[in-house]
Scaffold this motif. Structure first.
Motif, PDB file in Angstrom:
ATOM      1  N   GLN A   7       7.668 -46.693  28.032  1.00 19.84           N
ATOM      2  CA  GLN A   7       7.526 -46.961  29.446  1.00 19.84           C
ATOM      3  C   GLN A   7       7.814 -48.425  29.791  1.00 19.84           C
ATOM      4  O   GLN A   7       8.351 -48.706  30.851  1.00 19.84           O
ATOM      5  CB  GLN A   7       6.070 -46.668  29.769  1.00 19.84           C
ATOM      6  CG  GLN A   7       5.744 -46.332  31.151  1.00 19.84           C
ATOM      7  CD  GLN A   7       4.275 -45.885  31.163  1.00 19.84           C
ATOM      8  OE1 GLN A   7       3.694 -45.568  30.127  1.00 19.84           O
ATOM      9  NE2 GLN A   7       3.688 -45.883  32.311  1.00 19.84           N
ATOM     10  N   PHE A   8       7.433 -49.353  28.908  1.00 17.53           N
ATOM     11  CA  PHE A   8       7.457 -50.771  29.281  1.00 17.53           C
ATOM     12  C   PHE A   8       8.495 -51.548  28.484  1.00 17.53           C
ATOM     13  O   PHE A   8       8.579 -51.419  27.275  1.00 17.53           O
ATOM     14  CB  PHE A   8       6.075 -51.380  29.089  1.00 17.53           C
ATOM     15  CG  PHE A   8       5.053 -50.745  29.991  1.00 17.53           C
ATOM     16  CD1 PHE A   8       5.084 -50.963  31.358  1.00 17.53           C
ATOM     17  CD2 PHE A   8       4.096 -49.887  29.471  1.00 17.53           C
ATOM     18  CE1 PHE A   8       4.166 -50.359  32.192  1.00 17.53           C
ATOM     19  CE2 PHE A   8       3.169 -49.280  30.295  1.00 17.53           C
ATOM     20  CZ  PHE A   8       3.213 -49.504  31.663  1.00 17.53           C
ATOM     21  N   LYS A   9       9.247 -52.349  29.229  1.00 19.60           N
ATOM     22  CA  LYS A   9      10.315 -53.119  28.577  1.00 19.60           C
ATOM     23  C   LYS A   9       9.836 -54.507  28.161  1.00 19.60           C
ATOM     24  O   LYS A   9      10.530 -55.213  27.446  1.00 19.60           O
ATOM     25  CB  LYS A   9      11.511 -53.277  29.543  1.00 19.60           C
ATOM     26  CG  LYS A   9      12.108 -51.953  29.980  1.00 19.60           C
ATOM     27  CD  LYS A   9      12.922 -51.328  28.850  1.00 19.60           C
ATOM     28  CE  LYS A   9      13.404 -49.934  29.210  1.00 19.60           C
ATOM     29  NZ  LYS A   9      12.821 -48.889  28.360  1.00 19.60           N
ATOM     30  N   SER A  10       8.694 -54.923  28.671  1.00 15.35           N
ATOM     31  CA  SER A  10       8.227 -56.266  28.310  1.00 15.35           C
ATOM     32  C   SER A  10       6.722 -56.251  28.113  1.00 15.35           C
ATOM     33  O   SER A  10       6.015 -55.429  28.693  1.00 15.35           O
ATOM     34  CB  SER A  10       8.592 -57.276  29.396  1.00 15.35           C
ATOM     35  OG  SER A  10       7.647 -57.196  30.445  1.00 15.35           O
ATOM     36  N   PRO A  11       6.235 -57.194  27.297  1.00 16.15           N
ATOM     37  CA  PRO A  11       4.785 -57.298  27.097  1.00 16.15           C
ATOM     38  C   PRO A  11       4.052 -57.551  28.411  1.00 16.15           C
ATOM     39  O   PRO A  11       2.951 -57.043  28.608  1.00 16.15           O
ATOM     40  CB  PRO A  11       4.618 -58.501  26.167  1.00 16.15           C
ATOM     41  CG  PRO A  11       5.965 -58.973  25.795  1.00 16.15           C
ATOM     42  CD  PRO A  11       6.990 -58.197  26.523  1.00 16.15           C
ATOM     43  N   PHE A 279      -0.367 -47.149  27.100  1.00 12.61           N
ATOM     44  CA  PHE A 279       0.933 -47.234  26.414  1.00 12.61           C
ATOM     45  C   PHE A 279       0.724 -47.127  24.915  1.00 12.61           C
ATOM     46  O   PHE A 279      -0.371 -47.394  24.394  1.00 12.61           O
ATOM     47  CB  PHE A 279       1.722 -48.496  26.794  1.00 12.61           C
ATOM     48  CG  PHE A 279       1.049 -49.800  26.468  1.00 12.61           C
ATOM     49  CD1 PHE A 279       1.042 -50.319  25.174  1.00 12.61           C
ATOM     50  CD2 PHE A 279       0.430 -50.543  27.472  1.00 12.61           C
ATOM     51  CE1 PHE A 279       0.446 -51.533  24.886  1.00 12.61           C
ATOM     52  CE2 PHE A 279      -0.176 -51.765  27.188  1.00 12.61           C
ATOM     53  CZ  PHE A 279      -0.167 -52.247  25.890  1.00 12.61           C
ATOM     54  N   HIS A 280       1.766 -46.686  24.241  1.00 11.69           N
ATOM     55  CA  HIS A 280       1.756 -46.610  22.795  1.00 11.69           C
ATOM     56  C   HIS A 280       3.159 -46.980  22.361  1.00 11.69           C
ATOM     57  O   HIS A 280       4.103 -46.273  22.690  1.00 11.69           O
ATOM     58  CB  HIS A 280       1.399 -45.189  22.315  1.00 11.69           C
ATOM     59  CG  HIS A 280       1.288 -45.081  20.819  1.00 11.69           C
ATOM     60  ND1 HIS A 280       1.377 -43.881  20.147  1.00 11.69           N
ATOM     61  CD2 HIS A 280       1.094 -46.024  19.867  1.00 11.69           C
ATOM     62  CE1 HIS A 280       1.237 -44.091  18.845  1.00 11.69           C
ATOM     63  NE2 HIS A 280       1.070 -45.383  18.653  1.00 11.69           N
ATOM     64  N   THR A 284       7.977 -55.135  20.837  1.00 11.36           N
ATOM     65  CA  THR A 284       7.564 -56.439  20.292  1.00 11.36           C
ATOM     66  C   THR A 284       7.579 -56.392  18.771  1.00 11.36           C
ATOM     67  O   THR A 284       7.458 -55.317  18.167  1.00 11.36           O
ATOM     68  CB  THR A 284       6.120 -56.795  20.715  1.00 11.36           C
ATOM     69  OG1 THR A 284       5.220 -55.867  20.107  1.00 11.36           O
ATOM     70  CG2 THR A 284       5.933 -56.770  22.221  1.00 11.36           C
ATOM     71  N   ARG A 285       7.716 -57.555  18.159  1.00 10.54           N
ATOM     72  CA  ARG A 285       7.509 -57.662  16.716  1.00 10.54           C
ATOM     73  C   ARG A 285       6.762 -58.947  16.445  1.00 10.54           C
ATOM     74  O   ARG A 285       7.178 -59.980  16.917  1.00 10.54           O
ATOM     75  CB  ARG A 285       8.829 -57.688  15.951  1.00 10.54           C
ATOM     76  CG  ARG A 285       8.569 -57.779  14.439  1.00 10.54           C
ATOM     77  CD  ARG A 285       9.797 -57.909  13.619  1.00 10.54           C
ATOM     78  NE  ARG A 285      10.629 -56.707  13.684  1.00 10.54           N
ATOM     79  CZ  ARG A 285      11.884 -56.641  13.223  1.00 10.54           C
ATOM     80  NH1 ARG A 285      12.450 -57.727  12.719  1.00 10.54           N
ATOM     81  NH2 ARG A 285      12.565 -55.530  13.301  1.00 10.54           N
ATOM     82  N   PRO A 286       5.684 -58.928  15.677  1.00  8.21           N
ATOM     83  CA  PRO A 286       5.063 -57.690  15.202  1.00  8.21           C
ATOM     84  C   PRO A 286       4.295 -57.024  16.342  1.00  8.21           C
ATOM     85  O   PRO A 286       4.267 -57.541  17.447  1.00  8.21           O
ATOM     86  CB  PRO A 286       4.109 -58.206  14.129  1.00  8.21           C
ATOM     87  CG  PRO A 286       3.751 -59.581  14.558  1.00  8.21           C
ATOM     88  CD  PRO A 286       4.970 -60.132  15.262  1.00  8.21           C
ATOM     89  N   GLY A 287       3.729 -55.874  16.027  1.00  7.65           N
ATOM     90  CA  GLY A 287       2.872 -55.207  16.996  1.00  7.65           C
ATOM     91  C   GLY A 287       3.517 -54.020  17.668  1.00  7.65           C
ATOM     92  O   GLY A 287       2.947 -53.466  18.620  1.00  7.65           O
ATOM     93  N   PRO A 389      11.786 -64.241  23.900  1.00  9.55           N
ATOM     94  CA  PRO A 389      12.345 -63.018  24.493  1.00  9.55           C
ATOM     95  C   PRO A 389      13.461 -62.416  23.631  1.00  9.55           C
ATOM     96  O   PRO A 389      14.028 -63.102  22.773  1.00  9.55           O
ATOM     97  CB  PRO A 389      12.917 -63.501  25.840  1.00  9.55           C
ATOM     98  CG  PRO A 389      12.334 -64.846  26.071  1.00  9.55           C
ATOM     99  CD  PRO A 389      12.024 -65.423  24.722  1.00  9.55           C
ATOM    100  N   PRO A 390      13.788 -61.147  23.872  1.00 11.68           N
ATOM    101  CA  PRO A 390      14.838 -60.475  23.098  1.00 11.68           C
ATOM    102  C   PRO A 390      16.142 -61.275  23.131  1.00 11.68           C
ATOM    103  O   PRO A 390      16.503 -61.826  24.173  1.00 11.68           O
ATOM    104  CB  PRO A 390      15.007 -59.130  23.812  1.00 11.68           C
ATOM    105  CG  PRO A 390      13.711 -58.902  24.516  1.00 11.68           C
ATOM    106  CD  PRO A 390      13.173 -60.249  24.870  1.00 11.68           C
ATOM    107  N   THR A 391      16.813 -61.322  22.005  1.00  8.08           N
ATOM    108  CA  THR A 391      18.141 -61.946  21.773  1.00  8.08           C
ATOM    109  C   THR A 391      18.160 -63.464  21.966  1.00  8.08           C
ATOM    110  O   THR A 391      19.217 -64.080  21.892  1.00  8.08           O
ATOM    111  CB  THR A 391      19.254 -61.322  22.683  1.00  8.08           C
ATOM    112  OG1 THR A 391      19.046 -61.765  24.037  1.00  8.08           O
ATOM    113  CG2 THR A 391      19.276 -59.808  22.632  1.00  8.08           C
TER     114      THR A 391
END
Ligand code: AMP
Ligand code: MG
Length: 403
Positions: A7-11, A279-280, A284-287, A389-391
């Motif tokens: 569902q979620f693209k960001s923390p 959410f499940h 993210t990494r880690p987590g 953030p990603p990339t």
């Protein structure tokens, strides 16, 4: 329907969704001396003017400017003194009155001359300043100059810091209303995980996550650890433990057992115990396998992936704000500063990346090497972690969260 797994693209979005589901615990009245570190549940309003009377800012002499002779050779007779804690008295015309820091200004006086600016001689003084160097109101703290009766001093939802503790009593809140301490249950899962003191076989491990979580909670005076328990990787046992914790806790933190393995029963146990998943899995990494749910009585439940570095960062990034919201804070996310990396390694991920760092100077940090999220050797001496953030290759400024 969107599944709670993607569902979620960001923390930030995921955390916002979780926070929106959390209500603060109830309130209680405490003695102001016991309010340190607690979350205020009512506004602090000044019960009287501050100061409540015109008072002297210095040790010296209160007088009327108009009584001050232009000729420095004239002297003013001293008509007694007013010490701090004594009620005001009228100042006789043409006289000075000795006052001490915090003492009431005598009625009629309009200035205080500091003791070091007068020549004292028996019962009289001569002011050793040029008349123009003294202005009406000098060294007088005016009634109400700090705050007026009825003025708002503190909002609810802030923690009682040393200055806030002082302000509570100064403005008349001797029994402030605060939120109850959040009762937190900690549940460590894993057949391979041993409790303190046990001697592990090579195929067993010591529980690093229980102590790490308890250490984080120990820094939060608005939290009370209700239970720290262990469960084997068994759905029935886990469900029972979770039920027990939800019956006595305002929030529950679970370590391990939230991934996709056949022995990861926490998500199913949470549902069986009456929780609703928010959410499940997060990008993210880690987590990544992080689970967030809400229990039947509104308790946030955080299922933290069991690797020790995952537990540390997810507890800090997600569980801590959830606990703060539950505790009544108006700012669930602790403030974080931005840091630059002194030597970015240029590596990128298609995920939000939490990387342990050590501070090397103001606003500057270095990456702390570690092999995997199971490796605590390097992170043990880290100061906190950054969120990349990603990339992103790591050459910008990143939010730094201190442990
Ligand atoms: P899990 O999330 O249960 O699949 O665990 C992931 C990894 O973290 C496994 O290698 C576990 O052995 C390890 N682990 C789980 N719980 C703990 C703990 N309490 N202390 C140290 N390591 C743990
Ligand atoms: Mg496990």
């Amino acid at each position: 329907m969107v599944s709670p797994t993607d569902q979620f693209k960001s923390p930030h979005d995921a955390l916002a969704a979780l926070l929106a589901r959390i209500e603060p615990v109830g309130v209680e009245q405490v003695d102001s001396y016991a309010a340190a570190g607690r979350v205020l549940a009512e506004p602090l309003v000044a019960d009287r003017d501050s100061p409540a009377h015109d008072v002297s800012a210095m040790d010296g002499y209160a007088l009327r400017l108009a009584d001050l002779p232009a000729d420095a050779s004239w002297r003013l007779e001293v008509a007694g003194e007013i010490a701090a804690g004594q009620p005001p008295r009228p100042l006789p015309v043409g006289r000075a009155m000795r006052v001490f820091t915090g003492a009431c200004i005598p009625t009629g006086a309009d200035v205080v001359v500091r003791r070091e600016d007068v020549d004292e001689d028996g019962g009289s003084i001569a002011v050793s300043l040029m008349p123009g160097a003294i202005r009406s109101g000098d060294y007088i703290r005016r009634r109400g100059e700090n705050a007026r009766e009825g003025q708002s001093i503190l909002p609810p939802g802030i923690v009682v810091t040393p200055p806030a503790a002082g302000a509570l009593v100064a403005f008349g809140a001797h029994r402030p209303m605060v939120y109850r301490r959040v009762r937190v249950g900690v549940l460590i899962t894993g057949d391979e995980v041993l409790g303190p003191g046990a001697v592990p076989e090579p195929w067993q491990i010591r529980d690093a996550n229980g102590p790490a979580l308890l250490c984080l909670l120990a820094t939060l005076p608005w939290v009370e650890v209700a239970v720290c328990d262990h469960s084997p990787d068994d759905l029935e046992a886990l469900t029972l433990r979770l039920r027990e914790l939800l019956a006595c806790c305002d929030a529950v933190l679970v370590s391990g057992g939230v991934s996709m393995g056949d022995r990861d029963h926490v998500p199913a146990a949470a549902v069986a115990a009456g929780a609703d998943c928010v959410f499940h899995k997060l990008p993210t990494r880690p987590g990544r396998p992080l689970l967030a749910a809400v229990g039947p009585a509104g308790q946030p439940i955080l299922g933290l992936p069991g690797n020790p570095v995952s537990v540390l960062v997810t507890a800090h990034r997600f569980a801590l704000p959830a606990l703060r919201r539950r505790a009544g804070w108006i700012t669930p996310e602790p403030p974080c500063s931005l840091v630059h990396l002194i030597a970015p390694d240029g590596r990128t991920l298609h995920l939000w990346w939490y990387r342990p760092v050590r501070l090397t100077g103001p606003g500057i940090a270095e990456l702390v090497p570690h092999i995997s999220s199971g490796d605590l050797a390097g992170p043990a001496s880290s100061d906190g972690f950054i969120e990349i953030p990603p990339t992103d290759p790591g050459r910008g400024a990143y939010p730094f969260r201190p442990w």
